[in-house]
Design an enzyme around this catalytic site. Sequence first.
Site, PDB file in Angstrom:
ATOM      1  CB  ILE A 149       9.976  22.570   6.917  1.00  0.00           C
ATOM      2  CG1 ILE A 149      11.569  22.636   6.385  1.00  0.00           C
ATOM      3  CG2 ILE A 149       9.726  21.504   8.009  1.00  0.00           C
ATOM      4  CD1 ILE A 149      12.405  22.565   7.509  1.00  0.00           C
ATOM      5  CB  CYS A 150       5.500  21.360   7.944  1.00  0.00           C
ATOM      6  SG  CYS A 150       3.806  20.637   8.590  1.00  0.00           S
ATOM      7  CD  GLN A 151       0.951  27.134   7.902  1.00  0.00           C
ATOM      8  OE1 GLN A 151       1.777  27.109   8.958  1.00  0.00           O
ATOM      9  NE2 GLN A 151      -0.104  27.728   7.954  1.00  0.00           N
ATOM     10  N   GLY A 153       6.550  24.588   3.817  1.00  0.00           N
ATOM     11  CA  GLY A 153       6.672  24.178   2.073  1.00  0.00           C
ATOM     12  C   GLY A 153       5.633  24.487   1.302  1.00  0.00           C
ATOM     13  CG  MET A 173      12.384  18.444   4.188  1.00  0.00           C
ATOM     14  SD  MET A 173      13.594  19.105   5.512  1.00  0.00           S
ATOM     15  CE  MET A 173      13.276  17.639   6.693  1.00  0.00           C
TER      16      MET A 173
END
Lengths: 357, 265
Positions: A149-151, A153, A173
Amino acid sequence: MTSAFRLDPEKIRAEAARFTTRLAEGVGRLHDIGVIPAGVTEKTAIYAEDKITLYRYKNPAGKTRRGAPAVLVSYALVNRPYMTDLQVNRSMVRGLLAQGLDVYLIDWGYPDATDRFLTLEDYILGYLDRCADAVRAKSGQKKINLLGICQGGVFSLCYAALHPAKIRNLMTMVTPVDFHTADNMLGNWIRHVDVDRMVDSIGNIPGDMMNWTFLNMKPYRLLAQKYIDMVDILDDAEQVYNFMHMEKWIFDSPDQAAETYRRFVKEFYQQNRLVKGRIVLDGKKVSLKNIKCPVLNIYAEDDHLVPPSAAVPLGKYAGTKDYTALSFKGGHIGIYVSSAAQALVPPAIGRWIADRV
Amino acid sequence: MKKPRQSAKTKPQTPEEQWAAFFAAWQSLVTGRAPSASMYRHFFTDAGKGYFDLLVQLSRPDAAAAPEKTVLTWADTMDALMDMLLAANAQPLSLPPQTIEELLSAYSGMPGFGFTAEKQADMNLLYTLWTQYEEKSRAYNTAMTGIAKGSLEKFRAFVAKPPKHAKPLESAKDIYLLFIDYCEEDYARYALGDDYARLYGGTVNALSAYKKQLNKVADTVFAQMNLPTRQELDALHARMHALRRENVKLKKSLAALKKKKGGKK
């Protein structure tokens, strides 16, 4: 001449009365909030090292099925991972458990000055790898499903590129891939910042500083309007509770380990090396072309932190032949907590994995 | 908020006024009263309070009959707030004649002498970097306030002459949100541009340079007091992590060897 207004004096007086009443009563309601938990679903620590902890979630609906696909969630270092399990009715973790998945999550902890020299390698090839191994051992599955998720990810992309043998399916995501798109505000801001000088002078990057940066992306809405809007919900205990959950999470921001921040900003944000295949971790080149496992890329259409233009290009750069993109009508935060997201995202992940076990 | 002593529009002209401006600037720098980033932060909270002010003004008996006048008066108070920010962030160090700047740099650019030469040089550099950060910070605040003023102008224009098919504003909240929308829209456009990126980068870099020198000065003091310095702690932490990584590698190798020999993992 046309007037810009159609004001009814009675309505204005009512608006003023409502505002002051809600404010006065809301103070009491805010006092009643009590302690807001950091995550709601029962979980067990199955691995710990330094300040990180790997948790396995217990399915509230019953025992996790033997052989259920193991999903390791790698959240960002910025903010705390309990955003994925904020409240009982706003929990992506619960949504995934309801899909019959065996859910694990890495809590990166709160780095302090002793963690200043933690590097990207320490996080990706060290902590993340050892957590993946712990999940593999616990679940008895040689290959696991990784949800970044985000970083987190971005870390997952690097990891999957370097350790393809351990990853069955990769999900990202709200994950930036191309950091140099025109509408990437954070990318624009950091362009002329001398990151070396900054890190050398202040060491770990304070969470408050990160928060201030994020607030400044929409300063009028987030510093002024948001709290005026809050008054509108002060007469609704449930909404106040929800608001305060979010408020707690937003400002619960760990400091960023200095050396990791230095390289993340320089190499990803400033130099856009990920899409150029020029990220090198412990001497090994990270090539997104090495990601041959199925990839599900979930992004938010109104994301002001990671605009779709930054996330969507993954399809172009990943080496997989099995690529799926899923767009969500909402923002960076709504994708975890909104009711629309609860109804869309976990079931979509569940189906996507089920088709690829 | 107190009225600034000197407005941006009334720059000192006579030598006496220039010297007075110089000493005022010097005094604000050394006593920590110079405008800082927090000043602009306060602007946003004041903007939040703006809704309440607007509501109070519109609730007055005669206000709804002449909403344009009331809202424009409210806009004037926001404008005055911005003017105060601009005035407080005027660049006293850049005021003509250049002798003021020259005098400052002449002071901080002096080499050190004698036994404490190094300390003098360190402190002079610290002072120079602080003034440079101040200058950047003021420029940042000024630019941001300028953008906000532009948005306020658009808001005023809407109030004075709304577009033909504009939806009428029916509540104080509607009016307030329109103001926020204008501000946010202009800000977002500016914040995505190169001018802003340079301004932001320059301010952050100037602050970092100042803080780095401050670390050096603080370390010198700590060393004199036999307390651990940042440099020493960094060296210790760096070594600790290097040893940790080595340890992890050794453990892995050991496990692999054991596995190879058929021993227990």
